[in-house]
Write a protein that holds these residues in place. Structure first.
Motif, short mmCIF file in Angstrom:
data_model
loop_
_atom_site.label_atom_id
_atom_site.label_comp_id
_atom_site.label_asym_id
_atom_site.label_seq_id
_atom_site.Cartn_x
_atom_site.Cartn_y
_atom_site.Cartn_z
N VAL A 178 0.86 -1.19 0.00
CA VAL A 178 0.00 0.00 0.00
C VAL A 178 0.89 1.24 0.00
O VAL A 178 1.74 1.41 0.88
CB VAL A 178 -0.96 0.01 1.21
CG1 VAL A 178 -1.80 1.28 1.20
CG2 VAL A 178 -1.85 -1.23 1.20
N ILE A 179 0.69 2.08 -1.01
CA ILE A 179 1.45 3.32 -1.18
C ILE A 179 0.48 4.48 -1.00
O ILE A 179 -0.54 4.55 -1.68
CB ILE A 179 2.10 3.36 -2.57
CG1 ILE A 179 3.06 2.19 -2.75
CG2 ILE A 179 2.82 4.70 -2.79
CD1 ILE A 179 3.59 2.03 -4.17
N ASP A 180 0.81 5.39 -0.07
CA ASP A 180 -0.06 6.53 0.21
C ASP A 180 0.26 7.72 -0.67
O ASP A 180 1.43 8.10 -0.81
CB ASP A 180 0.11 6.98 1.67
CG ASP A 180 -0.46 5.98 2.65
OD1 ASP A 180 -1.64 5.62 2.51
OD2 ASP A 180 0.27 5.57 3.56
N TYR A 181 -0.78 8.31 -1.24
CA TYR A 181 -0.64 9.57 -1.96
C TYR A 181 -1.37 10.64 -1.17
O TYR A 181 -2.55 10.47 -0.83
CB TYR A 181 -1.21 9.47 -3.38
CG TYR A 181 -1.12 10.77 -4.14
CD1 TYR A 181 0.10 11.28 -4.55
CD2 TYR A 181 -2.27 11.49 -4.46
CE1 TYR A 181 0.19 12.47 -5.25
CE2 TYR A 181 -2.20 12.68 -5.16
CZ TYR A 181 -0.96 13.17 -5.54
OH TYR A 181 -0.87 14.36 -6.23
N ASP A 182 -0.68 11.74 -0.89
CA ASP A 182 -1.28 12.85 -0.15
C ASP A 182 -1.43 14.02 -1.11
O ASP A 182 -0.47 14.74 -1.39
CB ASP A 182 -0.38 13.22 1.03
CG ASP A 182 -1.07 14.17 2.00
OD1 ASP A 182 -2.24 14.54 1.76
OD2 ASP A 182 -0.44 14.56 3.00
N ASP A 183 -2.61 14.17 -1.66
CA ASP A 183 -2.90 15.22 -2.63
C ASP A 183 -2.69 16.59 -1.98
O ASP A 183 -3.37 16.92 -1.01
CB ASP A 183 -4.34 15.07 -3.11
CG ASP A 183 -4.74 16.09 -4.17
OD1 ASP A 183 -3.91 16.95 -4.51
OD2 ASP A 183 -5.88 16.00 -4.66
#
Length: 203
Positions: A144-149
């Protein structure tokens, strides 16, 4: 059936055939219009050269993680720069992009992750509530890779073991990505909403 001269010594080869693929669109744009703006997202503006380099970095980082031909990379993202990079970087690694519908519930997302055999999930923290529940329901255990817009300031938490920007930064901007072997190779996996049963996968 009669054999003619057109049936002899005219087999498909690199000199007369190239698989149709959208990947060459970005490669050409970066070569011809490197400084032209490709992406605008809030205050962020990226050129085609930057877009291409970041897509190659993503492909490289995925390959370093063991992702290759016909592995599924799922993405739970809105229309952000990361989503655009996934559309090129994932197939540049030979993998198949499964863009998840952000409006669906956790059970359907869990089904899609399992059915598509997701090896990686790139997810925006905006959808962490749904994704947390989906990951608890599914058997798949993707990275799981988190993207923080940066333009999203609402609630949400990080669920993954790595940040998207850090993951992309670990890749090589000169990564020698592969063209598909054949234009029939899978490039994307999408699912119906499952309104009359389980979702149906479309390759």
């Amino acid at each position: 059936m009669k054999t003619t001269p057109y049936d002899t010594d005219l087999d498909r080869n690199p000199a007369n055939h190239q698989p149709l693929t959208p990947l060459t669109f970005l490669e050409r744009a970066a070569a011809i219009f490197p400084s032209h703006t490709a992406i605008v997202h809030g205050p962020l503006a990226r050129s085609y050269a930057e877009f291409y380099a970041r897509s190659r970095r993503l492909a490289s980082a995925l390959a370093k993680h063991g992702i290759g031909k016909n592995d599924t990379v799922a993405a739970m993202l809105p229309n952000t720069p990361a989503m655009l990079e996934c559309h090129y970087g994932v197939p540049m690694a030979g993998a198949v992009l499964n863009t998840l519908n952000t409006r669906l519930d956790a059970a359907i997302i869990a089904f899609s992750l399992d059915h598509g055999e997701a090896k990686v999930l790139i997810t925006d923290r905006e959808f962490s509530g749904t994704i947390r529940e989906a990951l608890a329901l599914c058997k798949a255990k993707p990275l799981v890779i988190d993207y923080d817009d940066p333009v999203y300031d609402g609630p949400g938490e990080r669920l993954g073991s790595v940040d998207y920007e850090d993951f992309v930064a670990s890749g090589d901007p000169e990564f020698a990505w592969r063209m598909p072997d054949d234009e029939w190779d899978a490039i994307a996996l999408n699912y119906t909403s499952g309104t009359t049963g389980d979702p149906k996968g479309v390759v």
